[in-house]
Structure formats: structure tokens, C-alpha cells
Design a protein around this motif. Structure first.
Motif, PDB file in Angstrom:
ATOM      1  N   LEU A 172     -62.481  43.966  16.271  1.00  0.00           N
ATOM      2  CA  LEU A 172     -61.165  43.632  16.800  1.00  0.00           C
ATOM      3  C   LEU A 172     -60.154  43.446  15.688  1.00  0.00           C
ATOM      4  N   GLY A 173     -60.555  42.858  14.579  1.00  0.00           N
ATOM      5  CA  GLY A 173     -59.641  42.655  13.459  1.00  0.00           C
ATOM      6  C   GLY A 173     -59.131  43.961  12.887  1.00  0.00           C
ATOM      7  N   SER A 174     -59.994  44.955  12.786  1.00  0.00           N
ATOM      8  CA  SER A 174     -59.554  46.247  12.259  1.00  0.00           C
ATOM      9  C   SER A 174     -58.642  46.968  13.253  1.00  0.00           C
ATOM     10  N   ALA A 175     -58.864  46.789  14.542  1.00  0.00           N
ATOM     11  CA  ALA A 175     -57.982  47.400  15.540  1.00  0.00           C
ATOM     12  C   ALA A 175     -56.599  46.769  15.489  1.00  0.00           C
ATOM     13  N   VAL A 176     -56.547  45.463  15.316  1.00  0.00           N
ATOM     14  CA  VAL A 176     -55.261  44.779  15.211  1.00  0.00           C
ATOM     15  C   VAL A 176     -54.541  45.216  13.942  1.00  0.00           C
ATOM     16  N   ALA A 177     -55.258  45.346  12.852  1.00  0.00           N
ATOM     17  CA  ALA A 177     -54.652  45.784  11.591  1.00  0.00           C
ATOM     18  C   ALA A 177     -54.104  47.204  11.711  1.00  0.00           C
ATOM     19  N   ALA A 178     -54.820  48.067  12.381  1.00  0.00           N
ATOM     20  CA  ALA A 178     -54.348  49.436  12.562  1.00  0.00           C
ATOM     21  C   ALA A 178     -53.108  49.484  13.435  1.00  0.00           C
ATOM     22  N   THR A 179     -53.087  48.677  14.481  1.00  0.00           N
ATOM     23  CA  THR A 179     -51.925  48.635  15.363  1.00  0.00           C
ATOM     24  C   THR A 179     -50.710  48.101  14.630  1.00  0.00           C
TER      25      THR A 179
END
Length: 67
Positions: A49-56
Motif C-alpha cells: 500500500l505504501g508503494s501505491a500511495v507513493a506512485a499516486t
């Protein structure tokens, strides 16, 4: 009556009000579902989830850089 002509006949404050209401309803449903999911006992943290938030957030910054 065609659907695309509906937006030309409605006043702008009404379209704004409807848009804000839809966003707030989606937010309320998301908060409700999130709290319901967290309240269940056997849910583990999702590491991706942290990497998805960072990408967004990276995409948002990229779009804002061009405006």
C-alpha cells in the motif's frame, strides 16, 4: 433530450453542488468501509500500500508540474 445537452441547460452552481455531493458521498462510503475493514480482527497490514500511495502522489506531482 440528449444527455450532452443536459449540462448546457443546468446552471453551473447546481452542477457544482451535485459534484460536491457525489464526492462527499463517496468519501463517506470509503470511510465506512475502511473502518469496517479495520475493525475485523485478522487483517494484516498491506506492505504494498505504501508503494501505491507513493506512485499516486508522484503522478499528482507530475501533473501539477505541467499546470
Amino acid at each position: 433530450m440528449r444527455f450532452d445537452s443536459l449540462f448546457y441547460t443546468l446552471p453551473l452552481p447546481l452542477i457544482y453542488t451535485i459534484s460536491v455531493a457525489v464526492v462527499l458521498c463517496a468519501l463517506a462510503v470509503g470511510i465506512y468501509l475502511g473502518r469496517r475493514r479495520v475493525s475485523k480482527a485478522s487483517i494484516k497490514e498491506d506492505a504494498s500500500l505504501g508503494s501505491a500511495v507513493a506512485a499516486t502522489l508522484g503522478l499528482v506531482v507530475f501533473v501539477l508540474a505541467f499546470t
